[in-house]
Motif scaffolding. Structure first.
Motif, mmCIF file in Angstrom:
data_model
loop_
_atom_site.group_PDB
_atom_site.id
_atom_site.type_symbol
_atom_site.label_atom_id
_atom_site.label_comp_id
_atom_site.label_asym_id
_atom_site.label_seq_id
_atom_site.Cartn_x
_atom_site.Cartn_y
_atom_site.Cartn_z
ATOM 1 N N SER A 122 0.831 -1.210 0.000
ATOM 2 C CA SER A 122 0.000 0.000 0.000
ATOM 3 C C SER A 122 0.862 1.254 0.000
ATOM 4 O O SER A 122 0.554 2.249 -0.671
ATOM 5 C CB SER A 122 -0.943 -0.009 1.204
ATOM 6 O OG SER A 122 -1.839 -1.100 1.145
ATOM 7 N N THR A 123 1.950 1.234 0.765
ATOM 8 C CA THR A 123 2.856 2.387 0.773
ATOM 9 C C THR A 123 3.458 2.605 -0.604
ATOM 10 O O THR A 123 3.593 3.747 -1.073
ATOM 11 C CB THR A 123 3.977 2.165 1.800
ATOM 12 O OG1 THR A 123 3.405 1.980 3.104
ATOM 13 C CG2 THR A 123 4.924 3.351 1.829
ATOM 14 N N ASN A 174 0.852 4.071 -3.006
ATOM 15 C CA ASN A 174 0.630 5.483 -2.677
ATOM 16 C C ASN A 174 1.789 6.352 -3.146
ATOM 17 O O ASN A 174 1.606 7.521 -3.499
ATOM 18 C CB ASN A 174 0.446 5.642 -1.167
ATOM 19 C CG ASN A 174 -0.880 5.097 -0.676
ATOM 20 O OD1 ASN A 174 -1.795 4.857 -1.474
ATOM 21 N ND2 ASN A 174 -0.998 4.891 0.623
ATOM 22 N N GLN A 175 3.001 5.783 -3.151
ATOM 23 C CA GLN A 175 4.187 6.527 -3.565
ATOM 24 C C GLN A 175 4.192 6.794 -5.064
ATOM 25 O O GLN A 175 4.570 7.881 -5.502
ATOM 26 C CB GLN A 175 5.437 5.731 -3.185
ATOM 27 C CG GLN A 175 6.755 6.295 -3.680
ATOM 28 C CD GLN A 175 7.175 7.540 -2.940
ATOM 29 O OE1 GLN A 175 7.318 8.604 -3.546
ATOM 30 N NE2 GLN A 175 7.368 7.437 -1.627
ATOM 31 N N ASN A 206 -1.712 8.192 -7.408
ATOM 32 C CA ASN A 206 -2.552 9.053 -6.571
ATOM 33 C C ASN A 206 -3.538 8.262 -5.731
ATOM 34 O O ASN A 206 -4.481 8.828 -5.171
ATOM 35 C CB ASN A 206 -3.323 10.054 -7.452
ATOM 36 C CG ASN A 206 -2.412 11.117 -8.037
ATOM 37 O OD1 ASN A 206 -1.428 11.507 -7.414
ATOM 38 N ND2 ASN A 206 -2.742 11.587 -9.231
ATOM 39 N N GLN A 243 -5.076 6.278 -2.613
ATOM 40 C CA GLN A 243 -5.030 6.571 -1.176
ATOM 41 C C GLN A 243 -5.320 5.295 -0.397
ATOM 42 O O GLN A 243 -6.292 5.200 0.348
ATOM 43 C CB GLN A 243 -6.025 7.679 -0.825
ATOM 44 C CG GLN A 243 -5.720 9.002 -1.518
ATOM 45 C CD GLN A 243 -6.703 10.095 -1.174
ATOM 46 O OE1 GLN A 243 -7.761 9.835 -0.603
ATOM 47 N NE2 GLN A 243 -6.368 11.324 -1.516
ATOM 48 N N GLN A 301 -6.902 -2.432 -4.855
ATOM 49 C CA GLN A 301 -6.759 -1.011 -5.153
ATOM 50 C C GLN A 301 -6.132 -0.869 -6.532
ATOM 51 O O GLN A 301 -5.244 -1.629 -6.901
ATOM 52 C CB GLN A 301 -5.846 -0.338 -4.114
ATOM 53 C CG GLN A 301 -6.343 -0.390 -2.685
ATOM 54 C CD GLN A 301 -7.290 0.753 -2.365
ATOM 55 O OE1 GLN A 301 -7.482 1.632 -3.186
ATOM 56 N NE2 GLN A 301 -7.859 0.740 -1.181
#
Length: 349
Positions: A174-175, A178-179, A182, A184, A198
């Motif tokens: 997830s990190t 997100n990096q 866009n 979240q 996601q």
């Protein structure tokens, strides 16, 4: 918006309208004869893949879909109105499965705008005018219209992405997403912070590709441990997998093996896909330990390992370069040959 990737629905096409029994009755006109019109055709059940949808949540609240039937014919040889087709809009990547033990695949909608007529409406019945013969001048029979078709089906969504993220819970997937996008995605210091897939769009060096993050796998996921492996269907269509391994795990080689074993147990060719292996969370380690863990992971995976940090961004561009290299030209972009002339347009199909 809640995420739902499978739903069971009932669909029924429209029945054909009945034909009419009518005779012409006008003043001063003898022997008017039969003039009953045919019935109208029933509406079809049509599935259409549309852009902008990435969940089947609407089908949790509306589960029955019935197309209108055709109208009946009338006198003066008037044909009844046909029933309107019922168009069911679904996300791109939706599969239609039979409600049987094997979940037989009936249709697969993988392109925006793709439409299929799933159930055809019944034809309208014949009016009595069509039964007139030289020996039967005043027929009173008519057709009642062909019946409708109906079925219970399963809708299963497999998200369309170019790259898929896999790894154990808390591997930093997830990190990472997100990096580089866009998105979240939820991040937390506990297992299974990601409970649903996601999607994110990566823009790198003038190109774009879609990356999918699925919930983490643990040993025994194929038997239902943890969240299980039901979300692995969302990376079946990916062209490359990005396997993240937490550098803080007790054994990075064992962490890699667990995930690969679960992919093998799931099947569907996931272990045959190109894979990029990345050692994540190196921002907490020194160079010597990073080199040792990378060597251990390279021995287990049999390929190159890229040390990265999803938090600081270290090595992320390197990973994106490798993914873009495997994914190939941007879909829809026209490649050019050495002379600068347009070459064949690239397509994933």
């Amino acid at each position: 918006m809640h995420f739902l990737d499978q739903a069971k629905i009932f669909v029924r096409s429209g029945a054909g309208g009945p034909g009419a029994v009518s005779f012409r009755r006008e003043k001063f006109i003898e022997y008017g004869g039969p003039d009953g019109g045919d019935g109208g055709k029933g509406g079809d059940i049509v599935f259409e893949a549309v852009a902008g949808l990435n969940t089947l949540i609407d089908f949790r609240y509306t589960q029955h879909f019935r197309a209108p039937r055709g109208k009946g014919g009338s006198g003066s040889n008037k044909t009844g109105a046909g029933g309107n087709d019922l168009v069911i809009k679904v996300p791109v990547g939706t599969q239609i499965l039979a409600d049987d033990e094997d979940r037989t695949l009936l249709a697969d909608l993988t392109r925006v705008g793709e439409r299929i007529v799933f159930l055809r409406g019944g034809d309208g019945g014949r009016g009595n005018a069509s039964y007139k013969t030289s020996t039967n001048r005043a027929p009173r029979q008519h057709g009642t219209g062909w019946p409708s078709e109906e079925a219970w089906v399963w809708l299963r969504l497999k998200l369309l992405a170019d790259a898929g993220l896999v790894g154990l819970p808390n591997a930093g997937k997830s990190t990472f997403i997100n990096q580089v996008t866009n998105a979240q995605a939820k991040v937390g210091e506990y297992a299974f912070t990601t409970t649903r897939p996601q999607l994110g769009v990566v823009r790198h060096k003038g190109s774009e590709f879609v990356i999918a993050d699925i919930p983490g796998l643990i040993e025994g996921a194929a038997e239902g441990a943890g969240i299980g492996d039901r979300f692995l269907g969302h990376i079946e269509r990916c062209r490359v997998l990005l396997h993240l391994v937490d550098a803080n795990d007790e054994s990075v080689a064992e962490s890699y093996r667990i995930v690969r074993d679960e992919l093998a147990n799931y099947g569907e060719g996931l272990t045959d896909k190109p894979v990029v292996v990345a050692l994540n969370k190196i921002d907490t380690l020194d160079d010597e330990l990073i080199a040792a863990l990378s060597a251990e992971l390279e021995e287990a995976s049999g390929g190159e390992v890229i040390p990265i940090s999803g938090v600081s961004g270290t090595g992320v561009d390197w990973v994106l370069d490798k993914l873009l290299e495997i994914i190939g030209p941007e879909p829809g972009k026209v490649a050019e040959d050495d002379e600068g002339e347009d070459a064949i347009e690239w397509s994933p199909v």
